[in-house]
Design a protein around this motif. Structure first.
Motif, PDB file in Angstrom:
ATOM      1  N   UNK A  87       0.829  -1.212   0.000  1.00 21.53           N
ATOM      2  CA  UNK A  87       0.000   0.000   0.000  1.00 21.53           C
ATOM      3  C   UNK A  87       0.862   1.261   0.000  1.00 21.53           C
ATOM      4  N   UNK A  88       1.936   1.251   0.777  1.00 18.54           N
ATOM      5  CA  UNK A  88       2.804   2.431   0.858  1.00 18.54           C
ATOM      6  C   UNK A  88       3.451   2.740  -0.495  1.00 18.54           C
ATOM      7  N   UNK A  89       3.717   1.717  -1.309  1.00 21.71           N
ATOM      8  CA  UNK A  89       4.265   1.936  -2.657  1.00 21.71           C
ATOM      9  C   UNK A  89       3.251   2.664  -3.537  1.00 21.71           C
ATOM     10  N   UNK A  90       1.974   2.276  -3.423  1.00 24.36           N
ATOM     11  CA  UNK A  90       0.932   2.919  -4.215  1.00 24.36           C
ATOM     12  C   UNK A  90       0.749   4.372  -3.770  1.00 24.36           C
ATOM     13  N   UNK A  91       0.805   4.615  -2.472  1.00 20.30           N
ATOM     14  CA  UNK A  91       0.695   5.979  -1.955  1.00 20.30           C
ATOM     15  C   UNK A  91       1.879   6.812  -2.443  1.00 20.30           C
ATOM     16  N   UNK A  92       3.070   6.242  -2.367  1.00 17.55           N
ATOM     17  CA  UNK A  92       4.297   6.944  -2.763  1.00 17.55           C
ATOM     18  C   UNK A  92       4.285   7.342  -4.239  1.00 17.55           C
ATOM     19  N   UNK A  93       3.769   6.475  -5.096  1.00 16.84           N
ATOM     20  CA  UNK A  93       3.842   6.718  -6.531  1.00 16.84           C
ATOM     21  C   UNK A  93       2.504   7.121  -7.151  1.00 16.84           C
ATOM     22  N   UNK A  94       1.570   7.589  -6.336  1.00 12.49           N
ATOM     23  CA  UNK A  94       0.312   8.124  -6.870  1.00 12.49           C
ATOM     24  C   UNK A  94       0.647   9.300  -7.782  1.00 12.49           C
ATOM     25  N   UNK A  95       0.005   9.349  -8.947  1.00  9.48           N
ATOM     26  CA  UNK A  95       0.274  10.403  -9.919  1.00  9.48           C
ATOM     27  C   UNK A  95       1.285  10.001 -10.979  1.00  9.48           C
ATOM     28  N   UNK A  96       1.948   8.870 -10.799  1.00  7.74           N
ATOM     29  CA  UNK A  96       2.927   8.368 -11.772  1.00  7.74           C
ATOM     30  C   UNK A  96       2.236   7.425 -12.763  1.00  7.74           C
ATOM     31  N   UNK A  97       2.867   7.214 -13.909  1.00 13.31           N
ATOM     32  CA  UNK A  97       2.358   6.266 -14.901  1.00 13.31           C
ATOM     33  C   UNK A  97       2.817   4.872 -14.484  1.00 13.31           C
ATOM     34  N   UNK A  98       1.856   3.938 -14.417  1.00 10.72           N
ATOM     35  CA  UNK A  98       2.143   2.584 -13.958  1.00 10.72           C
ATOM     36  C   UNK A  98       1.591   1.552 -14.940  1.00 10.72           C
ATOM     37  N   UNK A  99       2.142   0.351 -14.858  1.00 12.57           N
ATOM     38  CA  UNK A  99       1.613  -0.809 -15.578  1.00 12.57           C
ATOM     39  C   UNK A  99       0.977  -1.721 -14.544  1.00 12.57           C
ATOM     40  N   UNK A 100      -0.305  -2.019 -14.716  1.00 16.13           N
ATOM     41  CA  UNK A 100      -1.063  -2.862 -13.791  1.00 16.13           C
ATOM     42  C   UNK A 100      -1.465  -4.129 -14.523  1.00 16.13           C
ATOM     43  N   UNK A 101      -1.249  -5.280 -13.886  1.00 15.23           N
ATOM     44  CA  UNK A 101      -1.674  -6.561 -14.430  1.00 15.23           C
ATOM     45  C   UNK A 101      -2.608  -7.186 -13.397  1.00 15.23           C
ATOM     46  N   UNK A 102      -3.887  -7.352 -13.760  1.00 11.84           N
ATOM     47  CA  UNK A 102      -4.879  -7.895 -12.838  1.00 11.84           C
ATOM     48  C   UNK A 102      -4.833  -9.423 -12.807  1.00 11.84           C
ATOM     49  N   UNK A 103      -5.303  -9.991 -11.705  1.00 14.30           N
ATOM     50  CA  UNK A 103      -5.369 -11.452 -11.580  1.00 14.30           C
ATOM     51  C   UNK A 103      -6.451 -12.025 -12.493  1.00 14.30           C
ATOM     52  N   UNK A 133     -10.139   2.470  -2.509  1.00 11.57           N
ATOM     53  CA  UNK A 133      -9.656   1.758  -3.691  1.00 11.57           C
ATOM     54  C   UNK A 133      -8.765   2.671  -4.528  1.00 11.57           C
ATOM     55  N   UNK A 134      -8.152   2.082  -5.545  1.00 10.34           N
ATOM     56  CA  UNK A 134      -7.254   2.789  -6.452  1.00 10.34           C
ATOM     57  C   UNK A 134      -7.850   2.758  -7.838  1.00 10.34           C
ATOM     58  N   UNK A 135      -7.342   3.602  -8.723  1.00 15.93           N
ATOM     59  CA  UNK A 135      -7.759   3.558 -10.114  1.00 15.93           C
ATOM     60  C   UNK A 135      -6.580   3.919 -11.003  1.00 15.93           C
ATOM     61  N   UNK A 136      -6.631   3.386 -12.216  1.00 16.93           N
ATOM     62  CA  UNK A 136      -5.652   3.741 -13.233  1.00 16.93           C
ATOM     63  C   UNK A 136      -6.440   4.465 -14.327  1.00 16.93           C
ATOM     64  N   UNK A 137      -5.933   5.644 -14.735  1.00 19.74           N
ATOM     65  CA  UNK A 137      -6.625   6.499 -15.692  1.00 19.74           C
ATOM     66  C   UNK A 137      -5.772   6.598 -16.955  1.00 19.74           C
ATOM     67  N   UNK A 138      -6.397   6.394 -18.124  1.00 19.40           N
ATOM     68  CA  UNK A 138      -5.656   6.419 -19.373  1.00 19.40           C
ATOM     69  C   UNK A 138      -6.563   6.858 -20.516  1.00 19.40           C
ATOM     70  N   UNK A 139      -5.939   7.125 -21.654  1.00 17.15           N
ATOM     71  CA  UNK A 139      -6.662   7.409 -22.887  1.00 17.15           C
ATOM     72  C   UNK A 139      -6.106   6.468 -23.939  1.00 17.15           C
ATOM     73  N   UNK A 140      -6.974   5.963 -24.798  1.00 19.95           N
ATOM     74  CA  UNK A 140      -6.524   5.062 -25.857  1.00 19.95           C
ATOM     75  C   UNK A 140      -6.002   5.819 -27.073  1.00 19.95           C
TER      76      UNK A 140
END
Length: 194
Positions: A87-103, A133-140
């Protein structure tokens, strides 16, 4: 206590965070360390070669005492594609571009124009409005090349957002985006007057 727990205690005792511990079939033991994150610190510290040497020397003694079988020990920094595990990693890097892979694929919640079997997303990491919760925001929309003309009639594609909990994430990393123009490329150059 397992040798992995002892190893983590040793790294923490030296003042670092254990980001990752990987053991390969070929006998490679790869340890990734970082400085603990302090949100109040004015500037972020980066792991140096000397930091890696310090941890390597200490871990060589520990692994010998614990009788851990390995062929090569590799200690390094997280790099530009740093894994996000806690959780602390997500808080630390909020606002950064990330790659998320869901289960699991997103399924019915996909929405119009999005594949229901999609698991991988790249976008800006944000805390959702509920604060839990968290969210990832993007444009195609494809990235435009420098100097590329854009039609005045072209409408930008809408931004999309996918909400998730940390339990739904298989793995998450900072997106390895490199800017060859330097750290201050986005800032305006100061005026120079003679």
């Amino acid at each position: 206590m397992s040798w992995q727990q002892t190893l983590e205690q040793t790294v923490t005792g030296l003042g670092y965070d254990l980001v990752d511990l990987e053991r390969s079939a070929g006998g490679l033991l790869r340890i990734t360390i970082d400085w603990p994150w302090d949100p109040a610190a004015p500037q972020e510290r980066f792991v140096t070669v000397e930091d890696c040497e310090t941890v390597t020397r200490q871990l060589q003694y520990l692994l010998e005492v614990e009788n851990v079988d390995y062929k090569r020990l590799e200690v390094g920094s997280p790099g530009i594609d740093r894994p996000l595990r806690h959780e602390v990693d997500f808080i630390r890097f909020a606002g950064e571009v990330v790659d998320i892979n869901l289960k699991e694929p997103i399924g019915e919640a996909a929405g119009p124009g999005m594949a229901a079997n999609r698991k991988k997303f790249r976008g800006t990491l944000e805390r959702a409005e509920d604060g839990v919760t968290w969210q990832v925001v993007w444009s195609d929309e494809p990235e435009r090349k420098p100097g590329q003309r854009v039609s005045k009639k072209a409408k930008p594609l809408p931004m999309r957002a996918l909400g998730f909990t940390l339990d739904e994430v298989r793995d998450a990393r900072l997106a390895p985006i490199v800017n060859f123009k330097g750290r201050d490329a986005g800032k305006a150059a100061p005026d120079t007057q003679d």
